[in-house]
Design a protein around this motif. Sequence first.
Motif, PDB file in Angstrom:
ATOM      1  N   SER A  17      34.177  51.203  41.992  1.00  0.00           N
ATOM      2  CA  SER A  17      34.567  50.098  41.043  1.00  0.00           C
ATOM      3  C   SER A  17      35.509  49.071  41.829  1.00  0.00           C
ATOM      4  N   VAL A  64      23.044  42.650  37.303  1.00  0.00           N
ATOM      5  CA  VAL A  64      24.543  43.439  37.134  1.00  0.00           C
ATOM      6  C   VAL A  64      24.633  43.788  35.708  1.00  0.00           C
ATOM      7  N   ARG A  67      26.555  47.077  34.286  1.00  0.00           N
ATOM      8  CA  ARG A  67      27.347  47.332  35.449  1.00  0.00           C
ATOM      9  C   ARG A  67      28.519  46.631  35.465  1.00  0.00           C
ATOM     10  N   PHE A  68      28.551  45.561  35.249  1.00  0.00           N
ATOM     11  CA  PHE A  68      29.612  44.315  35.432  1.00  0.00           C
ATOM     12  C   PHE A  68      29.885  43.888  34.022  1.00  0.00           C
ATOM     13  N   MET A  83      33.762  45.313  37.817  1.00  0.00           N
ATOM     14  CA  MET A  83      32.398  45.923  38.690  1.00  0.00           C
ATOM     15  C   MET A  83      32.269  47.194  38.707  1.00  0.00           C
ATOM     16  N   LEU A  86      28.966  50.163  41.751  1.00  0.00           N
ATOM     17  CA  LEU A  86      28.619  49.045  42.847  1.00  0.00           C
ATOM     18  C   LEU A  86      27.599  49.638  43.971  1.00  0.00           C
ATOM     19  N   ASP A  90      25.341  44.272  46.459  1.00  0.00           N
ATOM     20  CA  ASP A  90      26.487  43.681  45.619  1.00  0.00           C
ATOM     21  C   ASP A  90      27.285  43.033  46.743  1.00  0.00           C
ATOM     22  N   THR A  91      27.145  43.176  47.926  1.00  0.00           N
ATOM     23  CA  THR A  91      28.004  42.892  48.834  1.00  0.00           C
ATOM     24  C   THR A  91      27.912  41.216  49.077  1.00  0.00           C
ATOM     25  N   VAL A 123      30.257  46.500  49.911  1.00  0.00           N
ATOM     26  CA  VAL A 123      29.939  47.806  49.582  1.00  0.00           C
ATOM     27  C   VAL A 123      29.304  48.757  50.351  1.00  0.00           C
TER      28      VAL A 123
END
Length: 125
Positions: A17, A64, A67-68, A83, A86, A90-91, A123
């Motif tokens: 996270s 997302v 998750r976000f 976040m 991850l 998500d990078t 990530v």
Amino acid sequence: QVQLVESGGGLVQAGGSLRLSCAESGRTFRPYYTGWFRQAPGKEREFVAAIRWSNSITYYADSVKGRFTISRDNAKNTVYLQMNSLKPEDTAVYYCAVDVSRTLPLDRPGAYDYWGQGTQVTVSS
């Protein structure tokens, strides 16, 4: 002059996270939305999440959702993006932005009038 400064990015393992912050200054009017976008190398900037200032309704990209979490602290003039879970995909460089003109849908980068400098999120798998 509105200034937005993002912070909180970094390197995290998959499943981890991070919490991004967007500190805002110089604004003398209420915006319609504050949004988060991200841009990975070689890809277009994409919508992540937004929060409506009038009623705090939140909006998320499907990728997302769940998750976000976007939130705001009015006293600190700061918007957050929590976040969790991850994934390597998500990078990206994450940007916050403010929409004061409400001329386009909130998931369009062109809808936003002011942008921060971005913060890198990486990530690892």
